[in-house]
Design a protein around this motif. Sequence first.
Motif, PDB file in Angstrom:
ATOM      1  N   MET A  63       0.833  -1.196   0.000  1.00 62.41           N
ATOM      2  CA  MET A  63       0.000   0.000   0.000  1.00 62.41           C
ATOM      3  C   MET A  63       0.873   1.254   0.000  1.00 62.41           C
ATOM      4  O   MET A  63       1.788   1.385   0.810  1.00 62.41           O
ATOM      5  CB  MET A  63      -0.895   0.005   1.248  1.00 62.41           C
ATOM      6  CG  MET A  63      -1.876  -1.122   1.317  1.00 62.41           C
ATOM      7  SD  MET A  63      -2.838  -1.100   2.862  1.00 62.41           S
ATOM      8  CE  MET A  63      -1.656  -1.809   4.000  1.00 62.41           C
ATOM      9  N   TRP A  64       0.563   2.159  -0.911  1.00 65.39           N
ATOM     10  CA  TRP A  64       1.173   3.487  -0.927  1.00 65.39           C
ATOM     11  C   TRP A  64       0.050   4.477  -0.606  1.00 65.39           C
ATOM     12  O   TRP A  64      -0.983   4.488  -1.283  1.00 65.39           O
ATOM     13  CB  TRP A  64       1.771   3.799  -2.296  1.00 65.39           C
ATOM     14  CG  TRP A  64       2.991   2.976  -2.617  1.00 65.39           C
ATOM     15  CD1 TRP A  64       3.088   1.608  -2.601  1.00 65.39           C
ATOM     16  CD2 TRP A  64       4.273   3.470  -3.022  1.00 65.39           C
ATOM     17  NE1 TRP A  64       4.348   1.218  -2.968  1.00 65.39           N
ATOM     18  CE2 TRP A  64       5.101   2.338  -3.232  1.00 65.39           C
ATOM     19  CE3 TRP A  64       4.803   4.734  -3.225  1.00 65.39           C
ATOM     20  CZ2 TRP A  64       6.428   2.449  -3.636  1.00 65.39           C
ATOM     21  CZ3 TRP A  64       6.125   4.863  -3.641  1.00 65.39           C
ATOM     22  CH2 TRP A  64       6.927   3.733  -3.834  1.00 65.39           C
ATOM     23  N   VAL A  65       0.254   5.278   0.409  1.00 66.58           N
ATOM     24  CA  VAL A  65      -0.836   6.090   0.950  1.00 66.58           C
ATOM     25  C   VAL A  65      -0.461   7.570   0.967  1.00 66.58           C
ATOM     26  O   VAL A  65       0.620   7.943   1.432  1.00 66.58           O
ATOM     27  CB  VAL A  65      -1.190   5.636   2.385  1.00 66.58           C
ATOM     28  CG1 VAL A  65      -2.334   6.478   2.936  1.00 66.58           C
ATOM     29  CG2 VAL A  65      -1.569   4.157   2.403  1.00 66.58           C
ATOM     30  N   ALA A  66      -1.367   8.404   0.435  1.00 66.21           N
ATOM     31  CA  ALA A  66      -1.220   9.867   0.537  1.00 66.21           C
ATOM     32  C   ALA A  66      -1.946  10.333   1.788  1.00 66.21           C
ATOM     33  O   ALA A  66      -3.088   9.946   2.038  1.00 66.21           O
ATOM     34  CB  ALA A  66      -1.794  10.544  -0.697  1.00 66.21           C
ATOM     35  N   GLN A  67      -1.264  11.174   2.580  1.00 67.24           N
ATOM     36  CA  GLN A  67      -1.816  11.627   3.851  1.00 67.24           C
ATOM     37  C   GLN A  67      -1.933  13.147   3.893  1.00 67.24           C
ATOM     38  O   GLN A  67      -1.057  13.853   3.392  1.00 67.24           O
ATOM     39  CB  GLN A  67      -0.923  11.164   5.009  1.00 67.24           C
ATOM     40  CG  GLN A  67      -0.719   9.668   5.046  1.00 67.24           C
ATOM     41  CD  GLN A  67       0.019   9.215   6.297  1.00 67.24           C
ATOM     42  OE1 GLN A  67      -0.397   8.283   6.955  1.00 67.24           O
ATOM     43  NE2 GLN A  67       1.101   9.875   6.631  1.00 67.24           N
ATOM     44  N   MET A  68      -2.998  13.646   4.510  1.00 65.43           N
ATOM     45  CA  MET A  68      -3.236  15.085   4.649  1.00 65.43           C
ATOM     46  C   MET A  68      -3.486  15.438   6.120  1.00 65.43           C
ATOM     47  O   MET A  68      -4.585  15.871   6.471  1.00 65.43           O
ATOM     48  CB  MET A  68      -4.426  15.531   3.808  1.00 65.43           C
ATOM     49  CG  MET A  68      -4.209  15.461   2.327  1.00 65.43           C
ATOM     50  SD  MET A  68      -5.364  16.500   1.358  1.00 65.43           S
ATOM     51  CE  MET A  68      -6.936  16.101   2.064  1.00 65.43           C
ATOM     52  N   PRO A  69      -2.524  15.270   7.005  1.00 61.38           N
ATOM     53  CA  PRO A  69      -2.757  15.582   8.417  1.00 61.38           C
ATOM     54  C   PRO A  69      -2.971  17.068   8.688  1.00 61.38           C
ATOM     55  O   PRO A  69      -3.438  17.435   9.764  1.00 61.38           O
ATOM     56  CB  PRO A  69      -1.481  15.072   9.105  1.00 61.38           C
ATOM     57  CG  PRO A  69      -0.441  15.075   8.030  1.00 61.38           C
ATOM     58  CD  PRO A  69      -1.161  14.743   6.772  1.00 61.38           C
ATOM     59  N   GLY A  70      -2.661  17.923   7.708  1.00 56.03           N
ATOM     60  CA  GLY A  70      -2.884  19.351   7.903  1.00 56.03           C
ATOM     61  C   GLY A  70      -4.313  19.786   7.651  1.00 56.03           C
ATOM     62  O   GLY A  70      -4.657  20.940   7.896  1.00 56.03           O
ATOM     63  N   TYR A  71      -5.141  18.844   7.192  1.00 55.21           N
ATOM     64  CA  TYR A  71      -6.522  19.200   6.840  1.00 55.21           C
ATOM     65  C   TYR A  71      -7.416  19.186   8.069  1.00 55.21           C
ATOM     66  O   TYR A  71      -7.529  18.187   8.782  1.00 55.21           O
ATOM     67  CB  TYR A  71      -7.062  18.216   5.796  1.00 55.21           C
ATOM     68  CG  TYR A  71      -8.477  18.499   5.366  1.00 55.21           C
ATOM     69  CD1 TYR A  71      -8.767  19.596   4.569  1.00 55.21           C
ATOM     70  CD2 TYR A  71      -9.515  17.675   5.758  1.00 55.21           C
ATOM     71  CE1 TYR A  71     -10.055  19.858   4.160  1.00 55.21           C
ATOM     72  CE2 TYR A  71     -10.824  17.922   5.357  1.00 55.21           C
ATOM     73  CZ  TYR A  71     -11.082  19.019   4.565  1.00 55.21           C
ATOM     74  OH  TYR A  71     -12.369  19.278   4.172  1.00 55.21           O
ATOM     75  N   MET A  72      -8.055  20.297   8.364  1.00 55.52           N
ATOM     76  CA  MET A  72      -9.054  20.443   9.426  1.00 55.52           C
ATOM     77  C   MET A  72      -8.569  19.904  10.773  1.00 55.52           C
ATOM     78  O   MET A  72      -9.234  19.121  11.444  1.00 55.52           O
ATOM     79  CB  MET A  72     -10.364  19.796   9.012  1.00 55.52           C
ATOM     80  CG  MET A  72     -11.066  20.508   7.885  1.00 55.52           C
ATOM     81  SD  MET A  72     -11.363  22.264   8.226  1.00 55.52           S
ATOM     82  CE  MET A  72     -12.564  22.172   9.560  1.00 55.52           C
ATOM     83  N   ASN A  73      -7.373  20.359  11.167  1.00 59.66           N
ATOM     84  CA  ASN A  73      -6.904  20.075  12.514  1.00 59.66           C
ATOM     85  C   ASN A  73      -7.694  20.843  13.552  1.00 59.66           C
ATOM     86  O   ASN A  73      -7.709  20.465  14.736  1.00 59.66           O
ATOM     87  CB  ASN A  73      -5.414  20.442  12.641  1.00 59.66           C
ATOM     88  CG  ASN A  73      -4.527  19.255  12.333  1.00 59.66           C
ATOM     89  OD1 ASN A  73      -4.800  18.154  12.793  1.00 59.66           O
ATOM     90  ND2 ASN A  73      -3.489  19.472  11.555  1.00 59.66           N
ATOM     91  N   ASP A  74      -8.290  21.923  13.130  1.00 58.30           N
ATOM     92  CA  ASP A  74      -9.172  22.697  13.996  1.00 58.30           C
ATOM     93  C   ASP A  74     -10.268  23.286  13.121  1.00 58.30           C
ATOM     94  O   ASP A  74     -10.277  23.104  11.899  1.00 58.30           O
ATOM     95  CB  ASP A  74      -8.408  23.787  14.754  1.00 58.30           C
ATOM     96  CG  ASP A  74      -7.585  24.680  13.839  1.00 58.30           C
ATOM     97  OD1 ASP A  74      -8.053  24.977  12.711  1.00 58.30           O
ATOM     98  OD2 ASP A  74      -6.481  25.089  14.226  1.00 58.30           O
ATOM     99  N   MET A  75     -11.193  23.986  13.732  1.00 58.01           N
ATOM    100  CA  MET A  75     -12.359  24.493  12.999  1.00 58.01           C
ATOM    101  C   MET A  75     -11.986  25.571  11.987  1.00 58.01           C
ATOM    102  O   MET A  75     -12.771  25.892  11.098  1.00 58.01           O
ATOM    103  CB  MET A  75     -13.397  25.026  13.983  1.00 58.01           C
ATOM    104  CG  MET A  75     -13.914  23.982  14.947  1.00 58.01           C
ATOM    105  SD  MET A  75     -14.830  22.669  14.124  1.00 58.01           S
ATOM    106  CE  MET A  75     -16.381  23.503  13.813  1.00 58.01           C
ATOM    107  N   GLN A  76     -10.798  26.143  12.115  1.00 63.90           N
ATOM    108  CA  GLN A  76     -10.370  27.182  11.180  1.00 63.90           C
ATOM    109  C   GLN A  76      -9.504  26.640  10.045  1.00 63.90           C
ATOM    110  O   GLN A  76      -9.138  27.380   9.142  1.00 63.90           O
ATOM    111  CB  GLN A  76      -9.577  28.284  11.928  1.00 63.90           C
ATOM    112  CG  GLN A  76     -10.393  29.069  12.915  1.00 63.90           C
ATOM    113  CD  GLN A  76     -10.625  28.299  14.206  1.00 63.90           C
ATOM    114  OE1 GLN A  76      -9.707  27.685  14.740  1.00 63.90           O
ATOM    115  NE2 GLN A  76     -11.843  28.332  14.714  1.00 63.90           N
TER     116      GLN A  76
END
Length: 746
Positions: A63-76
């Motif tokens: 498995m090769w996985v793209a990750q977006m941990p910066g997306y919607m870490n908070d309501m802003q």
Amino acid sequence: MKFVFVPITIAFVFLCSCKPSYEETEIPLDTYTLEEGFTLKVLASEPLLKAPVAMDFDDKGRMWVAQMPGYMNDMQGSAENDPVGSIRIIEDLDHDGIADHAKIFLDSLVMPRALAHVYGGLLYAEPPYLWFVEIKDDKPANPVLVDSLYAVEGNPEHQPNGLLLNVDNWIYNAKSNFRYRRKNGVWEKEPTTFRGQWGISKDNFGRLYYNDNSRILLGDYVLPNSLISNKYSVPSSSVDNLITSDQRVYPLHATSVNRGYAKGVLNQDSILINATAACSPLVYRGGTFSDSYDQNVFVCLPEGNLIKRTILNFQGDSITARHAWKDKEFLASTDEGFRPVSIKNAPDGSIYIVDMHRGMIGHHAYLSPYLKKKTSKTRLDTITDFGRILRVKREGTPNLPLPDFKTTNGKELISLLSSDIGWIRDRAQHHLIHRKTDELISEVKNYLLNSAHSWGPLHALYVLEDWNELSFEFLTEVIKKGHQNSMAHALVLSKMYVSEENKDLAKDILDYVLEKDDITLDIYLSSILGDWIKLDSTKFTESLLTVLNRHPENPIVLEALVSGLDGIESGFIDNLDLGEKEFFAFKESIQNAIANENNNKLNPIFSVKSLNEDNRTSGAKLFSQICASCHGINGQGIEGLAPPLINSEHVDRTERLALIMLHGLEGPIHVNGQEYDLNLAMPGLIRNEEISDKDIADLIAYVTNAFSPTPRTLKEKRINELRNIKSSSGTEFTEDELLQFDVEKK
């Protein structure tokens, strides 16, 4: 402290120099309900993953996985532009079926959202770019910028994604009107039909499927780009069709949805009624589920914590669908962190589910006051540090060995074209393209003409297409000897060989196809008839009339005919004696194309160079830059500076709001019955030459969506008119003047 809906046990991976030991995360699945006869297993989870959004498999099945941990870490969405995204290789080093190791392939990425293993390397999207890198020892090498305008920066809900390699050797995308391929080492980009929002899939024939938030399944009735030869005719019946009008969903519990306050969104038990965040449809091509599942579509509905099963019905010139059940789903959970955002056909015939496992998956530009208020109580926004890959497998299915594509020879690859597993057929085709030899050309042609497999010959046909080893004579042989699926594709490909020397053979083969009296074949035959008519109208017009008499009102056949007649519509219709009342629909279609050409009105896919940013996303950026410092990022107002915007009666009236934005506001103002007298004047934006009418419109779109119950818009033309409406002072408006404006407008 994190708010977690499902208890988890986390054990980190330790690699010891003497005796390696691998411990995997344990995830209880007691909150998940799966259709009988299948098993659900967590293959990878945190800490190996964090906010996965897309995945693909390499030739080893990893498995090769793209990750977006910066997306919607908070309501802003405050980390949205931080370079914290990555692409990881997820491995199972102890071979027990559960991942125990994550290897970073690329890091420091901003919002990567799509990837595909093609041409021996990795194609991936990091807005605004589309990149291709070679892979050497699991490391990127020799990067190539495929497209510098792949996507505008900003909201990932409205950016191209998908990167689906189809049987025709082209790579297609959702939320995009471009397709890509590499041939002879050169990357090509060309227009295609605009499709969907998030996620894209294909059936065995090569038709494409997609969806958007509120429509569970959309799709094309015909092969991509087969009916767009006429740049002044816009297909509407053959592509971008609503495959099912039933948008009903059946969550197991009351989930948090953005517009839950609106009438008809929730039932009396606060349970979601219809889809609001449908994404990532997958046509099942695995071959290991029962026959009743063949080419069913699975659809992600993360807002309902579920995956829906939909059954396709192929009707020759159209496709319909019905949901498998009226009161339940294929997979559903009461874990509100379960956010399926992508599904993939796997090398073993199962399906893999990418679970972003994030509380907030709606972009901050779209969040309603209702959901913001509810989230402050549920703390849904605190679910941020998770991510899972789940596998659904049919009970009793053996673990099938994966072919070693690196050592498999050409003849073995040809045999793999007959695999029941679509992923293996796709990879075999792609590898054959890079193994061309004189001996293999003959072997592939022989397989194409003589295989009894329904789908393998299609893959063989497009291996030959990439090798430039097709000819008109050979395609006519495919049409006469091949499977019906191959016949249709051969007709499409024969368009490349329209010439004077081929026209006699063409007449014979077109007559042969017409004798079949098959609607599918008639559509693709119609799409190429115009090219032969341009060459010899006397010889081929009769074939067109045969099709017309057979399907005089069929809109897809008509679109196919008009597509082929590009450039000769006017002369053709003038010279064809159709009678005053005969073939009215056909003549109308031709006249529409002629009118579009006279007005230079192109099919939009040929004029749109890149996708514009969504207005609410643009508005959110402007609000953050211009307004948030006084009104607060959440519109709550800041004491001593500005009143709140949430549920303000001034926000609900777009023209009043535009006057305030343009000209400013002076003196006390009442919001929700409370007076705010801040002894400060809000300056207007009219003096800022860099702020356009579109900017004001985008701000209004965002502010009304974020801070009022009802999203609203205001046209740029009206905003321009409001620039000329002045207050009594000629500068800022007062509240009394705004109220008087409303009275006078009525």
